[in-house]
Write a protein that holds these residues in place. Structure first.
Motif, short mmCIF file in Angstrom:
data_model
loop_
_atom_site.label_atom_id
_atom_site.label_comp_id
_atom_site.label_asym_id
_atom_site.label_seq_id
_atom_site.Cartn_x
_atom_site.Cartn_y
_atom_site.Cartn_z
N ALA A 185 -51.68 5.30 -16.08
CA ALA A 185 -50.66 4.14 -16.42
C ALA A 185 -50.72 5.43 -17.57
O ALA A 185 -51.58 6.04 -18.23
CB ALA A 185 -50.59 2.80 -16.47
N PHE A 186 -49.21 5.76 -17.89
CA PHE A 186 -49.23 6.40 -19.29
C PHE A 186 -47.58 6.57 -20.24
O PHE A 186 -46.85 5.55 -20.06
CB PHE A 186 -48.99 7.96 -18.65
CG PHE A 186 -47.57 8.24 -18.49
CD1 PHE A 186 -46.40 8.75 -18.84
CD2 PHE A 186 -48.13 8.20 -16.83
CE1 PHE A 186 -45.49 9.05 -18.77
CE2 PHE A 186 -46.15 8.73 -16.46
CZ PHE A 186 -45.62 8.72 -17.14
N THR A 187 -47.81 6.40 -21.14
CA THR A 187 -47.07 7.31 -22.81
C THR A 187 -46.39 7.95 -22.90
O THR A 187 -48.23 9.00 -23.09
CB THR A 187 -46.82 5.85 -23.18
OG1 THR A 187 -48.62 6.27 -24.50
CG2 THR A 187 -47.21 4.25 -22.70
N VAL A 188 -46.18 8.26 -23.54
CA VAL A 188 -45.47 9.55 -24.39
C VAL A 188 -45.16 9.48 -25.93
O VAL A 188 -44.27 8.87 -25.74
CB VAL A 188 -44.88 10.72 -23.38
CG1 VAL A 188 -45.58 11.03 -22.02
CG2 VAL A 188 -43.38 9.84 -23.39
N TRP A 246 -33.94 16.03 -20.28
CA TRP A 246 -34.75 16.23 -21.19
C TRP A 246 -35.81 15.62 -20.78
O TRP A 246 -37.14 16.27 -20.84
CB TRP A 246 -33.89 16.65 -22.29
CG TRP A 246 -34.98 17.23 -23.61
CD1 TRP A 246 -35.77 18.57 -23.06
CD2 TRP A 246 -35.86 16.10 -24.64
NE1 TRP A 246 -36.44 18.69 -24.21
CE2 TRP A 246 -36.90 17.36 -24.74
CE3 TRP A 246 -36.32 15.26 -24.61
CZ2 TRP A 246 -37.96 17.41 -25.90
CZ3 TRP A 246 -37.01 14.81 -25.31
CH2 TRP A 246 -37.85 15.49 -26.18
N LEU A 247 -36.62 14.51 -21.48
CA LEU A 247 -37.31 14.12 -21.47
C LEU A 247 -38.13 13.59 -19.97
O LEU A 247 -39.40 13.61 -19.94
CB LEU A 247 -36.96 12.16 -21.68
CG LEU A 247 -38.24 11.18 -22.09
CD1 LEU A 247 -38.76 11.99 -23.12
CD2 LEU A 247 -37.27 9.88 -22.62
N PHE A 248 -37.43 12.99 -19.31
CA PHE A 248 -38.05 13.30 -17.59
C PHE A 248 -38.75 14.52 -17.55
O PHE A 248 -39.70 14.61 -17.29
CB PHE A 248 -37.57 12.88 -16.66
CG PHE A 248 -37.67 12.98 -15.08
CD1 PHE A 248 -37.99 11.69 -14.62
CD2 PHE A 248 -37.18 14.05 -13.89
CE1 PHE A 248 -38.54 11.91 -13.55
CE2 PHE A 248 -37.85 14.05 -13.50
CZ PHE A 248 -38.48 12.73 -12.80
N ASN A 249 -37.95 15.58 -17.96
CA ASN A 249 -38.73 17.06 -17.02
C ASN A 249 -40.20 17.41 -18.09
O ASN A 249 -40.86 17.91 -17.76
CB ASN A 249 -37.39 18.48 -17.22
CG ASN A 249 -36.72 17.75 -16.19
OD1 ASN A 249 -36.38 17.20 -14.87
ND2 ASN A 249 -35.82 18.67 -16.81
N ALA A 250 -39.49 17.16 -19.59
CA ALA A 250 -40.93 17.05 -20.64
C ALA A 250 -42.11 16.83 -20.00
O ALA A 250 -43.28 17.30 -19.95
CB ALA A 250 -40.49 17.52 -21.97
N LEU A 284 -46.14 11.47 -8.10
CA LEU A 284 -45.60 11.88 -9.54
C LEU A 284 -44.18 11.00 -9.04
O LEU A 284 -43.40 10.84 -9.59
CB LEU A 284 -45.11 12.36 -11.02
CG LEU A 284 -45.48 14.03 -11.00
CD1 LEU A 284 -45.34 14.87 -12.04
CD2 LEU A 284 -46.55 12.91 -11.74
N THR A 285 -43.99 9.86 -8.19
CA THR A 285 -42.95 9.62 -7.61
C THR A 285 -42.82 8.15 -8.47
O THR A 285 -41.49 7.65 -8.45
CB THR A 285 -43.39 8.29 -6.47
OG1 THR A 285 -44.01 9.66 -4.92
CG2 THR A 285 -41.89 7.74 -5.42
N ASP A 286 -43.96 7.77 -9.87
CA ASP A 286 -43.49 6.23 -9.69
C ASP A 286 -43.71 6.74 -11.34
O ASP A 286 -43.93 6.27 -12.75
CB ASP A 286 -44.72 5.45 -9.73
CG ASP A 286 -44.43 4.79 -8.73
OD1 ASP A 286 -43.68 4.24 -7.93
OD2 ASP A 286 -45.66 3.93 -7.88
N MET A 287 -43.01 8.21 -11.55
CA MET A 287 -43.45 8.32 -13.10
C MET A 287 -42.63 8.03 -13.84
O MET A 287 -42.92 7.92 -15.12
CB MET A 287 -42.96 9.75 -13.52
CG MET A 287 -43.47 10.71 -15.08
SD MET A 287 -42.46 12.83 -14.34
CE MET A 287 -41.03 11.73 -14.70
N ARG A 288 -41.11 7.37 -13.47
CA ARG A 288 -40.16 7.07 -14.32
C ARG A 288 -40.57 5.10 -15.08
O ARG A 288 -40.04 5.21 -15.34
CB ARG A 288 -39.07 6.28 -13.48
CG ARG A 288 -38.12 7.45 -13.63
CD ARG A 288 -36.75 7.49 -12.72
NE ARG A 288 -36.21 8.85 -12.34
CZ ARG A 288 -35.25 9.38 -13.59
NH1 ARG A 288 -35.44 8.80 -15.11
NH2 ARG A 288 -35.22 10.40 -13.20
N GLU A 289 -41.65 5.08 -13.86
CA GLU A 289 -42.64 3.52 -14.51
C GLU A 289 -43.77 3.37 -15.22
O GLU A 289 -44.41 2.39 -15.52
CB GLU A 289 -42.50 2.29 -12.90
CG GLU A 289 -41.85 2.25 -12.36
CD GLU A 289 -40.24 3.23 -11.75
OE1 GLU A 289 -41.67 3.86 -10.86
OE2 GLU A 289 -39.83 3.47 -12.05
#
Length: 380
Positions: free
Chosen positions: A281-284, A310-314, A342-347
């Motif tokens: 799990a991650f945060t940026v 932009w946030l998604f791509n970065a 990265l399928t669940d990247m938005r989560e």
């Protein structure tokens, strides 16, 4: 490679060896059972012992041939071949077309990866590519099929599809071994990795059409060769899962080049001689992210949804650049850059996963690093 019949013919037992085997088996039988039908039991035991020995010899011969071929692709050092011997499971399914047989020799794997070894051989024992002179055979290259497809029904698919609409995977192959003049067979291998699955056993169908190759030599004119055929074979993917699970819950940060813009928490850390999988799990930190990927001027910033894109791509670029470093007992290291899933990247979830290009005996590893976190690999 010897056939099964040749292996049977080579297997002989002297009368003394047969008697010793029977006595050893009888010694393990309870006394109350030894009293009935001694003569009949002796005959049954002799047959059972010989049959078991024959089967063991066949399995051993087939497996050793598969290991020898696998070592061409995955490493031929003693420790590597020992691991291959522990992991490889003989299959033996085959299909013949146009006088050429495709055999599924062996499979090895772990929780979400597998590798399959195949052989194409000419049934009449003649050269695989008849009419081609020796220098041309030595210089064959660019092996490829017109069609190559392996479809599977892995046991982990149903669970993986419960929470998602897409199950992603990657693979490589076929990779071909070299072929020498006069040889009537060629070995090839393919591998597959499915980060979101947990269990790859199941039915499989392999389809290969028309093997092609090219001669490349200064002395020989370039020529395209074709071994015609359409080979479709069903088989069962089954193997000993070689996975080892390392501790979880540790926190890491992306490396210094990324200014620690990402913070991750390990949720799964799986390792095998064939592949690696790390789920976290991650945060940026968006402020730090903007320094790495400068946000466009206000003209674009006012476009609805632009900042989210932009946030998604970065973030995706940052995740794809998280390095994994394998450190070995001999002091060497290897840097891996795995995209994974990265399928669940938005989560806020990411997976680093892929197959190695060679077998890595786990007892040769000292530690694995992801970002600024180093995890020791315990001894087996």
């Amino acid at each position: 490679m010897k056939t099964y019949r040749e292996q049977y013919n080579d297997l002989h037992f002297s009368p003394e060896e047969k008697q010793a085997m029977v006595e050893n088996l009888l010694a393990a039988v309870p006394e109350t059972q030894k009293r009935v039908s001694h003569k009949k039991r002796l005959h049954v035991l002799i047959a059972a012992v010989i049959a078991a020995a024959l089967c063991a010899a066949c399995a051993s011969g087939a497996l050793q041939a598969a290991i020898q071929s696998l070592s061409f692709f995955l490493g031929n050092q003693p420790e590597q071949t020992q691991v291959l011997g522990e992991m490889a499971q003989p299959i033996g399914a085959s299909v013949t077309d146009n006088g050429v047989t495709l055999t599924v020799d062996a499979v090895l794997g772990d929780a979400n990866s597998y590798a399959i070894l195949y052989t194409l051989s000419r049934d009449d024992g003649g050269p695989l590519f008849p009419g081609v002179d020796d220098p041309a055979i030595i210089n064959l290259t660019d092996f490829r099929f017109d069609e190559d497809l392996t479809t599977t029904e892995p046991e982990g698919m149903e669970d993986a599809m419960k929470d998602r609409n897409v199950v992603s995977g990657s693979g490589w192959g076929p990779r071909f071994a070299s072929i020498l003049p006069g040889e009537n067979a060629i070995h090839f291998m393919e591998a597959s990795n499915w980060p979101t699955l947990n269990g790859m056993r199941g039915l499989a169908t392999a389809t290969f059409t028309n093997l092609r190759a090219k001669t490349v030599s200064i002395e020989i004119p370039e020529e395209d060769l074709c071994l015609e055929g359409n080979w479709v074979v069903d088989f069962q993917i089954d193997y000993k899962d070689a996975s080892r699970y390392l501790p979880t819950g540790q926190v890491f940060h992306s490396n210094s080049k990324r200014d620690n813009v990402l913070t991750g928490t390990i949720e799964e850390f799986r390792l095998s001689p064939l592949s690696l999988k790390i789920t976290y799990a991650f945060t940026v930190d968006e402020t730090k992210l903007e320094k790495l990927y400068p946000y466009p001027d206000k003209t674009y910033a006012n476009i609805p949804g632009y900042r989210e894109d932009w946030l998604f791509n970065a973030t995706a670029d940052t995740l794809l650049d998280v390095p994994v470093i394998l450190r070995f007992q001999d002091g060497t290291s290897e840097v891996l850059f795995y995209g994974g899933d990265l399928t669940d990247m938005r989560e806020g979830k990411a997976i680093i996963s892929d197959t190695f290009d060679k077998i890595i005996p786990l007892n040769t590893l000292e530690s694995i690093s992801i970002g600024d976190l180093t995890v020791e690999v315990p001894e087996q």
